[in-house]
Design a protein around this motif. Structure first.
Motif: not given
Length: 692
Positions: A34, A57, A80, A540, A542, A544, A569
């Motif tokens: 990821t 990012q 994203p 946007e 995300s 985990t 995401r």
């Protein structure tokens, strides 16, 4: 460097020790697949402070290997907030939060890229992900360090051709990488290699790559007309490519700094899918000198300079003839000074950078499709970025003042602009304990101005990539935008989540608008660059979640069979032309995705999907809309070590169901109608990296 040198070097490296690698981190062998959204070092951020709050990012290591495409836009697509403005499989720039073209600043090792990919959709970015160590995406006040074209964000491509830190001790050493790839929907065959050697006083870097692809395989039968003969095939006509590149760099390392030089060459020949008989030949030569003096005379923490020169040519070949040619020569000079941090008794600290920058380029276009006249652009700028660190978080601010002159070389007309941009941001840290679990909130507000580009001022001719007769307007004013975002990041052990909402309001957005008339000579609709009011709103996110493995796993704490994460995401953007009360063109639809990511010592695997909703918001009645689609993908990695060599074997499976899908961010979807190229069909790509 010659093509013979490039291929000889790659062959020698591959047949020699197969022990080349990026300087990847020596973390756990099982590297999650990821994208890392937090705890990244931003090379394009000169403060060199990991605690500085920067919306960013990053792709590196096995995550970059798995996502790597043939273009920069394809590599970053579906992160994203990021889409790909693809012009077939060989051309693609990143689209960030609905903004594309010259609103996105593409850097190479924090320096100007100096191509003309923003001029036309069929112009490729001369940076190949195969020789890339890391890709960073930067937003917020720090983007003002890099120019008005960063109004939508910065993409920084890192290749370490100039070493900024010591990689070896006094005894010296060697490290490197070789990478082999084969397969995919375009039947790619590629090889890339890098070698670095030196000691604590000098470093020599050499890299090269060779990539070739065939016509892209797609899930439908398409017409292909070559030399007047039409055939049908399940491939995109004229989408093959061949690219090579090489570079050499050397760095002298001192106790308080470094001085480095690098030279690189990039060559590419690719078909333009909009015209079955036209190929494009591109050549870019780039030289850079960079140095830094730390603890400069006891007055500054660091003083850095960077100089770059680029010679770029792009020639279109209809059949065997020479058609339109674009030549661009440019230079950049940056000076950055970092004063010593100011610290106070209450724990507050102020750290910042100030600098000046000069850029200049001269563009010459010759041929039947010379839709822009010869032009020269010169810009001078001063900038600063400051960060105040406190016990509860951070405050940041940036400002940039420019003087930009754009000259029409045919008429001698000069247009001058004085963009001024300012941005502020804040981060509130609510995390607690040694594990730093909890929330971290951030927000950024900017007032940005961008000077019009030469084509937005002076274009006047047929443009095959857009299927229009384009007209600039010498009276166009600067783009002016107010942008605001608000986001939060949450962490609890292995669980992480982030969400950001944003709004961008343009008082003047330079948009290519239909005039409602046709040009009689070329029988093309006339489109003109016009300033309009525009608004882009989006989100946007995300997350985990650790499902299996470890004491905080949601399903099972049994870690004997590795760890299983669920990566989620989502993003969307709504973009409107407020002047004409209609949507802006080429906007990505709402997208959601999920991946199951399993890691167990040497193995890691991923299986998931990306779903894109239908995009019915188009500027005019009769414009092509795109249907929703779901693409299923999978990946497998195996990492091991043997005799001091680190091996990474990977497989990438894309579009497992062979879903027919079209990109709403590609201009070809509109200009080519039913013969527009869809996204790639089912494919398997295999790769090998070996490093020491």
């Amino acid at each position: 460097m010659s093509l013979f040198f490039q291929r000889s070097f790659v062959a020698a490296a591959a047949c020699g020790s197969l022990s080349m690698a990026w300087a990847q981190s020596e973390g756990s062998v099982a590297d999650p697949l990821t994208t890392q959204l937090q705890e990244v070092t931003i090379t394009a951020q000169p403060l060199n402070d990991a605690s500085v709050s920067v919306p960013a990012q990053q792709l590196s290591g096995s995550a970059l290997a798995q996502r790597q495409g043939s273009t920069l836009g394809e590599t970053l697509d579906n992160l994203p907030g990021i889409a790909n403005s693809s012009f077939g499989p060989n051309v693609g720039r990143p689209v960030i939060r609905g903004l594309d073209g010259d609103r996105i600043r593409i850097l190479q090792n924090s320096g100007a890229n100096m191509d003309v990919s923003g001029l036309s959709f069929d112009h490729a970015v001369p940076l190949d992900p195969l020789t890339t160590e890391r890709i960073e995406v930067l937003r917020g006040p720090a983007t003002l360090l890099y120019g008005g074209s960063a109004i939508g964000g910065v993409v920084n491509v890192i290749d370490n051709r100039i070493a900024r830190e010591r990689s070896f001790d006094a005894k010296g050493g060697t490290l490197g990488k070789v990478e082999l790839r084969a397969g995919g929907a375009a039947q790619e065959r590629s090889t890339g290699a890098m070698v670095e050697t030196g000691n604590d006083r000098w470093v020599l870097h050499v890299d090269a790559f060779d990539r070739s692809t065939r016509n892209l395989s797609v899930p439908k039968v398409m017409d292909c007309t070559v030399n007047g003969v039409t055939t049908t095939q399940r491939r995109v006509c004229n989408s093959a490519s061949d690219a090579q590149g090489s570079a050499i760099g050397g760095t002298l390392l001192f106790d308080r700094g470094y001085l480095g030089l690098s030279a690189s060459e990039y060559r590419s020949t690719y078909g333009t899918v909009a015209e079955s008989d036209v190929t494009i030949g591109m050549l870019r030569r780039h030289q850079v000198m960079e140095g830094q003096w730390r603890d400069a005379a006891g007055l500054l923490q660091a003083l850095k300079f960077q100089w770059g020169h680029t010679s770029y040519s792009h020639t279109e070949y209809p059949g065997s003839d020479t058609g339109t040619r674009f030549d661009n020569a440019g230079h950049e000079l940056r000076l950055e000074a970092t004063p010593y941090a100011q610290r106070w008794a209450n724990g507050m600290q102020l750290q910042g950078v100030v600098g000046v920058q000069r850029e200049g380029n001269q563009l010459t276009v010759q041929g039947d499709e010379a839709f822009v006249p010869p032009s020269r652009t010169v810009s001078n700028a001063v900038f600063t970025h400051q960060v105040l660190t406190t016990g509860w978080g951070q405050l940041s601010a940036g400002a940039r003042a420019e003087s930009v002159t754009v000259r029409n070389q045919d008429t001698g007309v000069d247009k001058g602009f004085s963009p001024f941009s300012v941005a502020v941001g804040g981060m509130r840290n609510l995390r607690q304990g040694e594990a730093q679990n909890g929330w971290q909130l951030s927000s950024h507000l900017s007032w940005s101005q961008r000077a019009p580009k030469d084509y937005e001022l002076f274009a006047n001719g047929p443009h095959a990539a857009t299927g229009t007769f384009e007209m600039g307007n010498a009276n166009n004013a600067m783009e002016r935008a107010t942008q605001w975002d608000l986001g939060g990041e949450w962490k609890n052990g292995p669980h992480k989540a982030s969400v950001t909402g944003f709004v961008s309001h343009f008082a003047n957005y330079l948009s290519l608008q239909s005039t409602g008339s046709n040009d009689d000579t070329y029988d093309l609709p006339i489109y003109a660059f016009e300033g309009v009011r525009a608004r882009l709103v989006g989100m946007e996110s995300s997350a985990t979640l650790r499902m299996v493995g470890g004491s905080q796993a949601l399903w099972s704490s049994d870690a004997t069979r590795g760890a299983m994460d669920l990566a989620l995401r989502a993003d969307f953007v709504r973009a409107d032309d407020l002047t004409h009360n209609r949507p802006l063109p080429r906007i990505a639809p709402m997208r959601v995705g999920a991946d199951w990511v399993w890691t167990d010592q040497a193995w890691s695997a991923r299986f998931g999907f990306t779903h894109a909703a239908a995009q019915h918001l188009v500027p005019q009645a009769g414009d092509v809309t795109t249907a929703g689609y779901t693409l299923w993908n999978a990946g497998l990695n195996y990492q091991t070590r043997s005799a001091g060599t680190r091996w990474l074997l990977f497989a990438k499976l894309d579009n497992l169901t062979n879903q027919l899908a079209y990109s709403s961010t590609s201009v070809l979807t509109q200009t080519m109608g039913s013969n527009a190229p869809p996204l790639a069909g089912r494919s398997v790509k295999l790769g090998l990296q070996a490093s020491f």
